[in-house]
Design a protein around this motif. Sequence first.
Motif, PDB file in Angstrom:
ATOM      1  N   ARG A  61     -31.931  -4.124  -2.574  1.00 47.43           N
ATOM      2  CA  ARG A  61     -31.723  -5.565  -2.396  1.00 47.43           C
ATOM      3  C   ARG A  61     -32.928  -6.343  -2.915  1.00 47.43           C
ATOM      4  O   ARG A  61     -32.819  -7.411  -3.501  1.00 47.43           O
ATOM      5  N   ASN A  90     -20.960 -12.224  -2.844  1.00 51.64           N
ATOM      6  CA  ASN A  90     -20.821 -11.302  -1.724  1.00 51.64           C
ATOM      7  C   ASN A  90     -21.720 -10.091  -1.922  1.00 51.64           C
ATOM      8  O   ASN A  90     -21.677  -9.454  -2.971  1.00 51.64           O
ATOM      9  N   GLU A  91     -22.517  -9.816  -0.895  1.00 51.24           N
ATOM     10  CA  GLU A  91     -23.334  -8.595  -0.889  1.00 51.24           C
ATOM     11  C   GLU A  91     -22.510  -7.503  -0.216  1.00 51.24           C
ATOM     12  O   GLU A  91     -22.095  -7.669   0.941  1.00 51.24           O
TER      13      GLU A  91
ATOM     14  N   ASP B  45     -18.010  -5.835   2.835  1.00 58.55           N
ATOM     15  CA  ASP B  45     -18.940  -6.957   2.801  1.00 58.55           C
ATOM     16  C   ASP B  45     -20.027  -6.779   3.862  1.00 58.55           C
ATOM     17  O   ASP B  45     -19.729  -6.573   5.038  1.00 58.55           O
ATOM     18  N   ASN B  46     -21.295  -6.882   3.414  1.00 59.80           N
ATOM     19  CA  ASN B  46     -22.408  -6.680   4.357  1.00 59.80           C
ATOM     20  C   ASN B  46     -22.469  -7.775   5.414  1.00 59.80           C
ATOM     21  O   ASN B  46     -23.033  -7.573   6.494  1.00 59.80           O
ATOM     22  N   ASP B  47     -21.888  -8.932   5.096  1.00 62.22           N
ATOM     23  CA  ASP B  47     -21.937 -10.065   6.026  1.00 62.22           C
ATOM     24  C   ASP B  47     -20.629 -10.258   6.792  1.00 62.22           C
ATOM     25  O   ASP B  47     -20.571 -11.073   7.725  1.00 62.22           O
ATOM     26  N   ASP B  48     -19.578  -9.557   6.386  1.00 67.11           N
ATOM     27  CA  ASP B  48     -18.287  -9.689   7.077  1.00 67.11           C
ATOM     28  C   ASP B  48     -17.533  -8.366   6.971  1.00 67.11           C
ATOM     29  O   ASP B  48     -16.829  -8.118   5.985  1.00 67.11           O
TER      30      ASP B  48
END
Lengths: 95, 95
Positions: A61, A90-91, B45-48
């Motif tokens: 990252r 989106n990560e 998704d790392n955030d969702d």
Amino acid sequence: MSDLTIIANIQVKRDKLDLVKAELQKLIPITRAEKGCLQYDLHQDNDDPCHFVFVENWTSRALWQDHMQAPHLAAFIAATEGTIENMIINEMTLV
Amino acid sequence: MSDLTIIANIQVKRDKLDLVKAELQKLIPITRAEKGCLQYDLHQDNDDPCHFVFVENWTSRALWQDHMQAPHLAAFIAATEGTIENMIINEMTLV
């Protein structure tokens, strides 16, 4: 091995399509040469030419963040000011 | 050489996450073995965690269409009925 996958959706204003597509393409060779860049592929939607998706893979990252601070990103942002309707980054992680 | 890139965004209902993730993972080995499949990678998704993206590459649209009609796709659709909030499939071309 990829530590981070980026899926970036970019929606371009129709009257700015040629300009933005050229600026997006400029990013490809210089980004692929960056440390940690495993993949940096640009795709155009077959049903909506104003919709682009970058599929990126990075070894970390931190190195992706370096990319996001790179001069060529700043130049892209300056050159495309006011031309992009929407950009979603989106990560993601490979399952 | 890829003739078609598929970016599939899947938004899963939170209470069905484990079920759908397992069903999505079941698709991977069997799809990668299909004729014309060059890439079939699932990302979360790392955030969702309820947001998944398939990045696929196929040697032709016709062979992708065969995939979409395959028994294991039908089984996935049956097994995940009512569990998916939204699915957007974009057919794209590498720039």
